[in-house]
Enzyme design. Structure first.
Site, mmCIF file in Angstrom:
data_model
loop_
_atom_site.group_PDB
_atom_site.id
_atom_site.type_symbol
_atom_site.label_atom_id
_atom_site.label_comp_id
_atom_site.label_asym_id
_atom_site.label_seq_id
_atom_site.Cartn_x
_atom_site.Cartn_y
_atom_site.Cartn_z
ATOM 1 N N GLU A 195 12.479 -9.439 1.225
ATOM 2 C CA GLU A 195 11.667 -8.272 1.602
ATOM 3 C C GLU A 195 12.535 -7.022 1.496
ATOM 4 O O GLU A 195 13.668 -7.005 1.983
ATOM 5 C CB GLU A 195 11.153 -8.463 3.037
ATOM 6 C CG GLU A 195 10.353 -7.269 3.541
ATOM 7 C CD GLU A 195 9.572 -7.566 4.818
ATOM 8 O OE1 GLU A 195 8.933 -8.635 4.911
ATOM 9 O OE2 GLU A 195 9.609 -6.717 5.730
ATOM 10 N N ARG A 236 4.669 11.021 -2.239
ATOM 11 C CA ARG A 236 4.583 10.899 -0.782
ATOM 12 C C ARG A 236 5.944 11.128 -0.110
ATOM 13 O O ARG A 236 6.975 10.644 -0.611
ATOM 14 C CB ARG A 236 3.990 9.531 -0.374
ATOM 15 C CG ARG A 236 4.968 8.370 -0.446
ATOM 16 C CD ARG A 236 4.339 7.028 -0.150
ATOM 17 N NE ARG A 236 4.201 6.747 1.255
ATOM 18 C CZ ARG A 236 4.407 5.545 1.803
ATOM 19 N NH1 ARG A 236 4.753 4.521 1.040
ATOM 20 N NH2 ARG A 236 4.253 5.358 3.074
ATOM 21 N N PRO A 260 0.797 -1.220 0.000
ATOM 22 C CA PRO A 260 0.000 0.000 0.000
ATOM 23 C C PRO A 260 0.839 1.284 0.000
ATOM 24 O O PRO A 260 1.880 1.355 0.650
ATOM 25 C CB PRO A 260 -0.820 -0.097 1.295
ATOM 26 C CG PRO A 260 -0.077 -1.052 2.154
ATOM 27 C CD PRO A 260 0.569 -2.036 1.211
ATOM 28 N N ASN A 261 0.341 2.245 -0.750
ATOM 29 C CA ASN A 261 0.904 3.601 -0.853
ATOM 30 C C ASN A 261 2.208 3.681 -1.643
ATOM 31 O O ASN A 261 2.728 4.774 -1.865
ATOM 32 C CB ASN A 261 1.099 4.235 0.542
ATOM 33 C CG ASN A 261 -0.220 4.377 1.266
ATOM 34 O OD1 ASN A 261 -1.149 4.961 0.731
ATOM 35 N ND2 ASN A 261 -0.327 3.817 2.468
ATOM 36 N N ALA A 316 3.269 -0.819 4.762
ATOM 37 C CA ALA A 316 2.731 -0.779 6.132
ATOM 38 C C ALA A 316 2.235 -2.148 6.607
ATOM 39 O O ALA A 316 2.228 -2.426 7.815
ATOM 40 C CB ALA A 316 1.613 0.251 6.218
ATOM 41 N N TYR A 372 11.294 8.849 1.202
ATOM 42 C CA TYR A 372 11.318 7.840 0.135
ATOM 43 C C TYR A 372 11.986 8.302 -1.159
ATOM 44 O O TYR A 372 12.169 7.500 -2.075
ATOM 45 C CB TYR A 372 9.879 7.367 -0.151
ATOM 46 C CG TYR A 372 9.211 6.762 1.065
ATOM 47 C CD1 TYR A 372 9.685 5.567 1.613
ATOM 48 C CD2 TYR A 372 8.142 7.395 1.696
ATOM 49 C CE1 TYR A 372 9.109 5.021 2.740
ATOM 50 C CE2 TYR A 372 7.547 6.854 2.832
ATOM 51 C CZ TYR A 372 8.032 5.674 3.345
ATOM 52 O OH TYR A 372 7.473 5.128 4.472
ATOM 53 N N ARG A 404 13.273 4.382 12.401
ATOM 54 C CA ARG A 404 12.026 5.144 12.347
ATOM 55 C C ARG A 404 11.173 4.897 13.593
ATOM 56 O O ARG A 404 11.671 4.459 14.618
ATOM 57 C CB ARG A 404 11.297 4.800 11.041
ATOM 58 C CG ARG A 404 12.145 5.171 9.806
ATOM 59 C CD ARG A 404 11.380 5.006 8.530
ATOM 60 N NE ARG A 404 10.232 5.906 8.474
ATOM 61 C CZ ARG A 404 9.245 5.804 7.578
ATOM 62 N NH1 ARG A 404 9.301 4.856 6.653
ATOM 63 N NH2 ARG A 404 8.240 6.653 7.593
ATOM 64 N N ASN A 440 7.817 -5.643 -1.158
ATOM 65 C CA ASN A 440 7.804 -4.587 -0.149
ATOM 66 C C ASN A 440 6.358 -4.526 0.360
ATOM 67 O O ASN A 440 5.503 -3.903 -0.281
ATOM 68 C CB ASN A 440 8.226 -3.242 -0.748
ATOM 69 C CG ASN A 440 8.272 -2.152 0.319
ATOM 70 O OD1 ASN A 440 7.791 -2.338 1.434
ATOM 71 N ND2 ASN A 440 8.844 -1.007 -0.023
ATOM 72 N N HIS A 466 12.701 -2.728 2.019
ATOM 73 C CA HIS A 466 12.145 -1.456 2.489
ATOM 74 C C HIS A 466 13.046 -0.342 1.990
ATOM 75 O O HIS A 466 14.277 -0.433 2.112
ATOM 76 C CB HIS A 466 12.067 -1.413 4.017
ATOM 77 C CG HIS A 466 11.106 -2.419 4.556
ATOM 78 N ND1 HIS A 466 9.750 -2.254 4.474
ATOM 79 C CD2 HIS A 466 11.314 -3.630 5.127
ATOM 80 C CE1 HIS A 466 9.150 -3.309 4.996
ATOM 81 N NE2 HIS A 466 10.073 -4.165 5.390
HETATM 82 C C1 DQA Z 1 8.245 1.050 3.772
HETATM 83 C C2 DQA Z 1 8.319 1.292 5.277
HETATM 84 C C3 DQA Z 1 6.947 1.127 5.920
HETATM 85 O O1 DQA Z 1 7.015 1.366 7.305
HETATM 86 C C4 DQA Z 1 5.962 2.106 5.314
HETATM 87 O O2 DQA Z 1 4.670 1.906 5.842
HETATM 88 C C5 DQA Z 1 5.946 2.092 3.830
HETATM 89 C C6 DQA Z 1 7.204 1.924 3.116
HETATM 90 C C7 DQA Z 1 9.599 1.336 3.080
HETATM 91 O O3 DQA Z 1 9.729 0.898 1.946
HETATM 92 O O4 DQA Z 1 10.462 1.998 3.638
HETATM 93 O O5 DQA Z 1 4.907 2.323 3.208
HETATM 94 O O6 DQA Z 1 7.938 -0.308 3.544
#
Ligand code: DQA
Length: 158
Positions: free
Chosen positions: A97, A17, A9-10, A76, A22, A106, A73, A99
């Protein structure tokens, strides 16, 4: 060799964002870079992004018998989703995985990844370059798995 790239998501909002966390690259730009390096190594990538947990579970399940590994990835959902963790465990494929940010630097609620417990390894904090590192690692892991399988088959036939 075929790899599923699954984005949570996102991540479709990358480039818009929280750029201070990011960076400025969009998801399409990241995928274009990945495609270029994958092609050089005869790796085929299948891209998928969803904001919905169940769709991600479905996509992981579809990986069984159709791809050699998963680069994910879960965004959240990493911090909340037992369902995604269970799906990764269920298909039992090499899984890396990624990130973009360093989740350990964080908020406390981001410092634990539930899904990472089902993954082969985790790459965190290298920005979009983490996807490239993930691809290299996963390609290597899959090549090793294939070599072991080939050896087993050869031993059975001998
Ligand atoms: C994320 C880190 C997560 O905590 C966050 O909710 C994201 C992106 C990252 O790629 O750093 O949406 O997965």
């Amino acid at each position: 060799m075929k790899i599923a790239v699954i984005q949570g998501p996102n991540l479709n909002m990358l480039g818009v964002r929280e750029q201070h966390i990011y960076g400025p690259m969009t998801l399409d730009q990241i995928h274009e870079q990945m495609k270029a390096s994958a092609e050089q190594n005869q790796v085929e990538l299948e891209f998928f992004q969803s904001n919905l947990e169940g769709e991600i579970v479905d996509r992981i399940q579809e990986c069984l018998g159709t791809v050699d590994g998963i680069l994910i990835n879960p965004a959240a959902f990493s911090h909340t989703s037992i369902a995604i963790k269970d799906a990764i465990s269920a298909v039992n494929l090499p899984t890396v995985e990624v990130h973009i940010s360093n989740i350990y630097k964080r908020e406390e609620y981001r410092q634990k990844s539930i899904t990472a417990g089902a993954s082969t390894g985790v790459i965190t904090g290298f920005g979009p370059f983490g996807y490239h590192l993930g691809l290299i690692s996963l390609t290597q892991i899959i090549a090793e798995v294939k070599a072991v399988e080939a050896q087993k088959q050869a031993a059975q036939q001998a």
